[in-house]
Design a protein around this motif. Structure first.
Motif, PDB file in Angstrom:
ATOM      1  N   GLY A   5      -0.762   0.739  -4.118  1.00  0.00           N
ATOM      2  CA  GLY A   5       0.414   0.967  -4.944  1.00  0.00           C
ATOM      3  C   GLY A   5       1.244   2.057  -4.297  1.00  0.00           C
ATOM      4  N   ARG A   6       2.386   2.384  -4.905  1.00  0.00           N
ATOM      5  CA  ARG A   6       3.261   3.370  -4.268  1.00  0.00           C
ATOM      6  C   ARG A   6       4.226   3.992  -5.250  1.00  0.00           C
ATOM      7  NH1 ARG A   6       8.473   1.256  -5.519  1.00  0.00           N
ATOM      8  NH2 ARG A   6       8.845  -0.756  -4.554  1.00  0.00           N
ATOM      9  N   PHE A   7       4.809   5.108  -4.818  1.00  0.00           N
ATOM     10  CA  PHE A   7       5.961   5.705  -5.471  1.00  0.00           C
ATOM     11  C   PHE A   7       6.993   5.903  -4.370  1.00  0.00           C
ATOM     12  CE2 PHE A   7       8.262   9.531  -7.171  1.00  0.00           C
ATOM     13  CZ  PHE A   7       8.834   8.897  -8.266  1.00  0.00           C
ATOM     14  N   ALA A   8       8.268   5.600  -4.683  1.00  0.00           N
ATOM     15  CA  ALA A   8       9.280   5.585  -3.627  1.00  0.00           C
ATOM     16  C   ALA A   8      10.562   6.255  -4.102  1.00  0.00           C
ATOM     17  CB  ALA A   8       9.556   4.139  -3.191  1.00  0.00           C
ATOM     18  N   PRO A   9      10.603   7.590  -4.098  1.00  0.00           N
ATOM     19  CA  PRO A   9      11.804   8.289  -4.553  1.00  0.00           C
ATOM     20  C   PRO A   9      12.901   8.315  -3.499  1.00  0.00           C
ATOM     21  CG  PRO A   9      10.174   9.871  -3.820  1.00  0.00           C
ATOM     22  CD  PRO A   9       9.521   8.516  -3.718  1.00  0.00           C
ATOM     23  N   TYR A 177      19.243  -2.032  -0.704  1.00  0.00           N
ATOM     24  CA  TYR A 177      17.948  -1.745  -1.331  1.00  0.00           C
ATOM     25  C   TYR A 177      17.104  -3.001  -1.487  1.00  0.00           C
ATOM     26  CZ  TYR A 177      14.613  -0.693  -5.059  1.00  0.00           C
ATOM     27  OH  TYR A 177      13.470  -0.574  -5.809  1.00  0.00           O
ATOM     28  N   ASN A 178      17.693  -4.094  -1.958  1.00  0.00           N
ATOM     29  CA  ASN A 178      16.905  -5.285  -2.251  1.00  0.00           C
ATOM     30  C   ASN A 178      16.193  -5.840  -1.025  1.00  0.00           C
ATOM     31  OD1 ASN A 178      17.164  -5.683  -5.074  1.00  0.00           O
ATOM     32  ND2 ASN A 178      19.246  -6.451  -4.804  1.00  0.00           N
ATOM     33  N   LEU A 179      16.776  -5.687   0.153  1.00  0.00           N
ATOM     34  CA  LEU A 179      16.100  -6.116   1.376  1.00  0.00           C
ATOM     35  C   LEU A 179      15.073  -5.070   1.812  1.00  0.00           C
ATOM     36  CD1 LEU A 179      15.948  -8.119   3.845  1.00  0.00           C
ATOM     37  CD2 LEU A 179      17.365  -6.434   5.013  1.00  0.00           C
ATOM     38  N   ALA A 180      15.493  -3.807   1.860  1.00  0.00           N
ATOM     39  CA  ALA A 180      14.609  -2.760   2.380  1.00  0.00           C
ATOM     40  C   ALA A 180      13.314  -2.679   1.583  1.00  0.00           C
ATOM     41  CB  ALA A 180      15.338  -1.421   2.369  1.00  0.00           C
ATOM     42  N   VAL A 181      13.405  -2.760   0.266  1.00  0.00           N
ATOM     43  CA  VAL A 181      12.209  -2.591  -0.555  1.00  0.00           C
ATOM     44  C   VAL A 181      11.229  -3.733  -0.322  1.00  0.00           C
ATOM     45  CG1 VAL A 181      13.085  -3.768  -2.628  1.00  0.00           C
ATOM     46  CG2 VAL A 181      11.406  -1.938  -2.856  1.00  0.00           C
ATOM     47  N   VAL A 182      11.726  -4.943  -0.113  1.00  0.00           N
ATOM     48  CA  VAL A 182      10.852  -6.083   0.140  1.00  0.00           C
ATOM     49  C   VAL A 182      10.141  -5.931   1.483  1.00  0.00           C
ATOM     50  CG1 VAL A 182      10.853  -8.572   0.616  1.00  0.00           C
ATOM     51  CG2 VAL A 182      12.136  -7.675  -1.327  1.00  0.00           C
ATOM     52  N   VAL A 183      10.898  -5.575   2.507  1.00  0.00           N
ATOM     53  CA  VAL A 183      10.321  -5.409   3.845  1.00  0.00           C
ATOM     54  C   VAL A 183       9.325  -4.250   3.856  1.00  0.00           C
ATOM     55  CG1 VAL A 183      10.868  -4.829   6.244  1.00  0.00           C
ATOM     56  CG2 VAL A 183      12.302  -6.455   4.991  1.00  0.00           C
ATOM     57  N   ASP A 184       9.694  -3.142   3.233  1.00  0.00           N
ATOM     58  CA  ASP A 184       8.829  -1.959   3.223  1.00  0.00           C
ATOM     59  C   ASP A 184       7.510  -2.237   2.512  1.00  0.00           C
ATOM     60  OD1 ASP A 184      10.570  -0.319   4.619  1.00  0.00           O
ATOM     61  OD2 ASP A 184      11.535   0.446   2.821  1.00  0.00           O
ATOM     62  N   ASP A 185       7.584  -2.851   1.331  1.00  0.00           N
ATOM     63  CA  ASP A 185       6.354  -3.093   0.583  1.00  0.00           C
ATOM     64  C   ASP A 185       5.402  -3.983   1.375  1.00  0.00           C
ATOM     65  OD1 ASP A 185       7.029  -1.499  -1.571  1.00  0.00           O
ATOM     66  OD2 ASP A 185       7.829  -3.149  -2.777  1.00  0.00           O
ATOM     67  N   ALA A 186       5.923  -5.024   2.000  1.00  0.00           N
ATOM     68  CA  ALA A 186       5.060  -5.913   2.773  1.00  0.00           C
ATOM     69  C   ALA A 186       4.475  -5.196   3.983  1.00  0.00           C
ATOM     70  CB  ALA A 186       5.843  -7.146   3.209  1.00  0.00           C
ATOM     71  N   ALA A 187       5.287  -4.406   4.675  1.00  0.00           N
ATOM     72  CA  ALA A 187       4.822  -3.721   5.878  1.00  0.00           C
ATOM     73  C   ALA A 187       3.750  -2.695   5.570  1.00  0.00           C
ATOM     74  CB  ALA A 187       6.006  -3.059   6.577  1.00  0.00           C
ATOM     75  N   GLN A 188       3.804  -2.092   4.370  1.00  0.00           N
ATOM     76  CA  GLN A 188       2.826  -1.078   3.996  1.00  0.00           C
ATOM     77  C   GLN A 188       1.610  -1.644   3.272  1.00  0.00           C
ATOM     78  OE1 GLN A 188       5.892   1.842   2.116  1.00  0.00           O
ATOM     79  NE2 GLN A 188       4.223   3.112   2.878  1.00  0.00           N
ATOM     80  N   GLY A 189       1.579  -2.943   3.058  1.00  0.00           N
ATOM     81  CA  GLY A 189       0.469  -3.524   2.312  1.00  0.00           C
ATOM     82  C   GLY A 189       0.525  -3.217   0.831  1.00  0.00           C
ATOM     83  N   ILE A 190       1.734  -2.978   0.305  1.00  0.00           N
ATOM     84  CA  ILE A 190       1.898  -2.702  -1.120  1.00  0.00           C
ATOM     85  C   ILE A 190       1.792  -4.017  -1.892  1.00  0.00           C
ATOM     86  CG2 ILE A 190       3.446  -1.808  -2.894  1.00  0.00           C
ATOM     87  CD1 ILE A 190       2.534   0.344  -0.951  1.00  0.00           C
TER      88      ILE A 190
END
Length: 300
Positions: A5-9, A177-190
């Motif tokens: 899981g994550r927090f992303a401020p 945001y809508n693209l970055a958050v999708v790519v970031d979550d997948a790359a981090q294993g979120i």
């Protein structure tokens, strides 16, 4: 890859008690389900000098700990460009030259919410695009082939929302945001996303985009916000709402942590000691009204 899981401020200023409550919830959800907990700084657009350090300090002060090095979006722009290139190769993007005002004033499709993109630039000819490129830089939009998408949320059940041709990269070159958050979550294993329920309406867009990119869709839990006495989302103008402001009037970080745990029906103390009592199904479903523990503190 380890599930997490994550927090992303966004480092746009100090975190207030509403942000800290969501961070605590994200930690509890992650640790309560055997996941790692990660921290990502979403600094593509709204970074203020020094804000990240203060945010990390305040998260640690209320007991939020993360299990790996902090990730920053500004270090990941190549990943976003690769995702847009993948979608472009699939003929799923197009240039958009519309201003915000033009979008607001354009007639929307029936049943679409105000501000949903009506597809104006999707229909431009090659010659029309050439003309517009000479006067205005283009944003890049997704060419969606659905109008809505459904997601499952642990607290809200099935939620179905609008999917339009949303922006992937703004006309100033910043990844949306809508693209970055999708790519970031997948790359981090979120595989678990816990965040404020004000973001629930954007979640169908993100889940749909993940499927187009061949990425896994995480589990979602959109939690109630902290609001002021008028029912509006909490903000700095509501008085002593950050750890810094509260510390200045004698309220410690431990006291704030205990207030936030109490608002969730959990015992005071460390997050680790509260974890055995945490049950998502028993969480309050209504917004929590912040009652300033120092009522004489004037609004700023």
């Amino acid at each position: 890859m380890t599930s997490a899981g994550r927090f992303a401020p966004s480092p746009s200023g100090e975190l207030h008690v509403g942000n800290l409550r969501t961070a605590i919830l994200a930690w509890l959800f992650a640790k309560g389900s055997g996941r790692d907990f990660l921290l990502r700084v979403e600094d593509l657009d709204r970074a203020r000098s020094g804000a990240e350090a203060v945010q990390l300090r305040d998260l640690a002060a209320v007991g939020v700990r993360w299990d790996a090095a902090v990730v920053r979006q500004t270090d990941r722009v190549t990943l976003y460009a690769d995702a847009i290139a993948q979608l472009t190769a699939q003929d799923r993007t197009y240039e958009c030259f519309c201003t915000r005002r033009e979008i607001q004033e354009a007639p929307s499709a029936p049943h679409s919410p105000q501000g949903a993109y009506p597809g104006t630039c999707r229909r431009l000819s090659h010659a029309e695009r050439e003309i517009r490129r000479a006067t205005r830089p283009a944003a890049i939009r997704l060419m969606a082939d659905v109008t809505e998408w459904a997601v499952e949320d642990q607290l809200h059940g099935q939620y179905r929302g609008v999917v339009d041709d949303f922006v992937l990269r703004r006309n100033d070159g910043v990844t949306a945001y809508n693209l970055a958050v999708v790519v970031d979550d997948a790359a981090q294993g979120i595989d678990q996303v816990v965040r404020g329920d004000d973001l629930l309406p954007s979640t169908p867009r993100q889940a749909y985009l993940a499927t187009l990119l061949g990425l896994p869709v995480p589990e979602y839990a959109h939690v109630p916000l902290v609001v002021n006495h008028d029912g509006a989302r909490l903000a700095k103008r509501d008085g002593a709402v950050t750890l810094g402001d509260l510390a200045a009037v004698g309220v410690s970080a431990d006291a704030v942590r205990d207030l936030l745990l109490g608002s969730l029906g959990l015992p005071a103390g460390s997050l680790e000691s509260a974890l055995p009592f945490f049950e998502p199904a028993k969480l309050p479903r209504d917004p929590w009204v912040w009652k300033n523990p120092v009522p004489e503190m004037p609004a700023r």
